[in-house]
Design a protein around this motif. Structure first.
Motif, PDB file in Angstrom:
ATOM      1  N   PHE A 325       5.819   4.841  -2.011  1.00  0.00           N
ATOM      2  CA  PHE A 325       5.517   5.159  -0.613  1.00  0.00           C
ATOM      3  C   PHE A 325       6.139   6.481  -0.188  1.00  0.00           C
ATOM      4  CE2 PHE A 325       5.139   0.337   0.047  1.00  0.00           C
ATOM      5  CZ  PHE A 325       3.769   0.388  -0.117  1.00  0.00           C
ATOM      6  N   GLN A 328       4.067   9.302  -1.579  1.00  0.00           N
ATOM      7  CA  GLN A 328       2.840   9.455  -0.786  1.00  0.00           C
ATOM      8  C   GLN A 328       3.113  10.172   0.530  1.00  0.00           C
ATOM      9  OE1 GLN A 328       1.028   5.562  -0.209  1.00  0.00           O
ATOM     10  NE2 GLN A 328      -0.599   6.096  -1.646  1.00  0.00           N
ATOM     11  N   ARG A 358       2.997  -4.278   3.487  1.00  0.00           N
ATOM     12  CA  ARG A 358       2.669  -3.477   4.670  1.00  0.00           C
ATOM     13  C   ARG A 358       3.920  -3.195   5.504  1.00  0.00           C
ATOM     14  NH1 ARG A 358      -0.825  -6.725   7.668  1.00  0.00           N
ATOM     15  NH2 ARG A 358      -2.652  -5.993   6.519  1.00  0.00           N
ATOM     16  N   LYS A 361       6.010  -0.598   3.716  1.00  0.00           N
ATOM     17  CA  LYS A 361       5.399   0.731   3.856  1.00  0.00           C
ATOM     18  C   LYS A 361       5.694   1.314   5.241  1.00  0.00           C
ATOM     19  CE  LYS A 361       0.986   3.180   3.621  1.00  0.00           C
ATOM     20  NZ  LYS A 361      -0.485   3.048   3.422  1.00  0.00           N
ATOM     21  N   GLU A 365       7.818   4.796   6.152  1.00  0.00           N
ATOM     22  CA  GLU A 365       7.281   5.873   6.990  1.00  0.00           C
ATOM     23  C   GLU A 365       8.235   6.175   8.144  1.00  0.00           C
ATOM     24  OE1 GLU A 365       3.101   7.197   9.142  1.00  0.00           O
ATOM     25  OE2 GLU A 365       3.298   5.188   8.293  1.00  0.00           O
TER      26      GLU A 365
END
Length: 452
Positions: A325, A328, A358, A361, A365
């Protein structure tokens, strides 16, 4: 770099003639006078395309073509012959020839066919690249035994056209599993159409699935193709099938059994060519006992069951997922990649992860935005994931981070973002349910989540 053309013909006059013309047009030309020599030249020179005569002594053109396609399936081959027939053309096409040209050769047709074959090969290579990227993007990340078992089930199920029911909690990656199955299926070039049965009201779900004619019901101002039509030749993924009404379930069952359907308001019967994959976070067998789901539809959909494990069942994958993650996010923002300290990773392994992958993630972020340092330490992990952070009793939000902000607007925005994120996590990632609980609009929640 000029394309290389291998000319395979036992007539030297044909080879010389084509050599001169193609060389003048900028092609690099290679010669072979029989099938055996052609196969050696392909291995040693790696041509971009082959012009292959059908009638040759020894190994004829059709047998040579089959050998080429067996070892070099993506190499385009154009067949040429002075004794053309429908049977020869059919044999060549079935064996994988791109085109079939008859002698005497038209130079314009030869050049056109070569250019078409090279353009087609380029398009195929681009499609393979895009498919590879799609597979990488949608791959299930992890090396735990639970994920390895999942990989095995996906690879076994993908090449078939059997219906698949994917089960698992919210946030585990059921859609990602469905996309991976599609990419490894016999229909990867076809469309992948998603419909979320939980997000569409009952009265709108049937028109969404089957389509409708103009005037079929109030508000049907134009003809509309349904998802079964749009997914033709590909895969239809029905997410949260357990939320489909009993009435729509009955129509779905009839369509699946007959492989036909009708648009609402039409008497025309349409045939479906669709691979159906469904998912549910509910226990459908319990739903059957409660009378909320049809048992016959369940058996129709559950030909191949695949269960996606919860993150707490594969805690050993957390370091890999974290790295994935953060990589990304760095690529998306064109910023240096951040990493988590070992202590921070160990702390995350202690959490129960009700929102599954989820939730992880979303946290990555959040940390990549809020933490300035390139190494995210244990003290950077917020509540409720970090028991050492003092929190508000009601919301579980961080007291120290918000109260150290200098500007009121900044603190208000941070609190709002954290409040919305907490509610979304509590609703297992269901934005609509979170919006309803907070008394906010769905669009408002989507905007705040995308900005945070």
């Amino acid at each position: 770099m000029y394309p290389a053309v291998l000319i395979v013909d036992d007539e030297s006059t044909i080879v010389d003639s084509l050599d001169g013309i193609l060389s003048d047009d900028g092609f690099e030309v290679i010669h072979a006078f029989n099938g055996y020599e052609a196969l050696k030249k392909i291995d040693s020179h790696s041509p971009d395309i082959v012009l292959l005569d059908i009638w040759m002594p020894g190994m004829d053109g059709i047998d040579t073509l089959k050998e080429i396609k067996r070892h070099h399936p993506n190499l385009p081959v154009i067949m040429i012959t002075g004794h053309g027939s429908i049977e020869s053309a059919v044999d060549a096409t079935k064996s994988g020839a791109f085109d079939f040209l008859e002698k005497p050769l038209s130079i314009d047709k030869v050049i056109l066919s070569i250019n078409n074959a090279l353009n087609f090969r380029k398009l195929e290579e681009e499609n393979r690249y895009l498919r590879k990227k799609a597979i990488e993007k949608n791959s299930i990340t992890g090396t735990s035994p639970a994920v390895q078992k999942l990989y095995g089930e996906i690879m076994a199920a993908a090449p078939t056209d059997a219906s698949i029911l994917i089960t698992g909690e919210n946030g585990t990656g059921k859609e990602m599993v469905a996309r991976t199955i599609h990419q490894f299926s016999n229909r990867p070039e076809g469309p992948f159409i998603i419909i979320n049965c939980a997000a569409i009201p009952e009265e709108r779900l049937e028109p969404e699935l089957f389509g409708h004619e103009k005037g079929a019901f109030e508000g049907a101002s134009a003809k509309n193709r349904g998802k079964f039509e749009l997914a033709a030749g590909g895969t239809l993924f029905l997410d949260e099938i357990g939320d489909m009404s009993i009435n729509t379930q009955a129509k779905m069952l009839r369509a699946l059994e007959s492989k036909t359907f009708q648009r609402i308001g039409s008497s025309r019967t349409l045939h479906m060519d669709v691979r159906v994959i469904t998912s549910s976070n509910k226990d459908l067998e319990s739903e059957i006992k409660e009378g909320r789901f049809r048992e016959d539809l369940f058996f129709r959909l559950n030909v191949i069951p695949i269960h996606v494990p919860a993150l707490r069942k594969r805690i050993e994958d957390i370091p890999i997922l974290v790295d994935f993650f953060l990589t990304q996010l760095a690529e998306k923002s064109s910023a240096p990649k951040k990493t988590l300290s070992k202590e921070a990773v160990e702390l995350l392994k202690q959490w129960h992860w009700k929102g599954n992958v989820r939730e992880l993630k979303n946290l990555m972020e959040r940390l990549s935005i809020m933490v300035e340092s390139e190494i995210i330490g244990k003290n950077d992990i917020p509540a409720p994931y970090n028991p050492d952070i003092e929190t508000f009793p009601e919301t579980g939000e961080e007291r120290n981070r918000i109260f150290t902000m200098a500007q009121l607007d900044q603190a208000k925005a941070a609190f709002e973002a954290e409040f919305i994120r907490l509610r979304v996590d509590q609703m297992n990632g269901d934005l609509q349910a979170a919006a309803k609980q907070m008394g906010a609009s769905l669009n408002f929640v989507k905007k705040r989540i995308s900005k945070s």
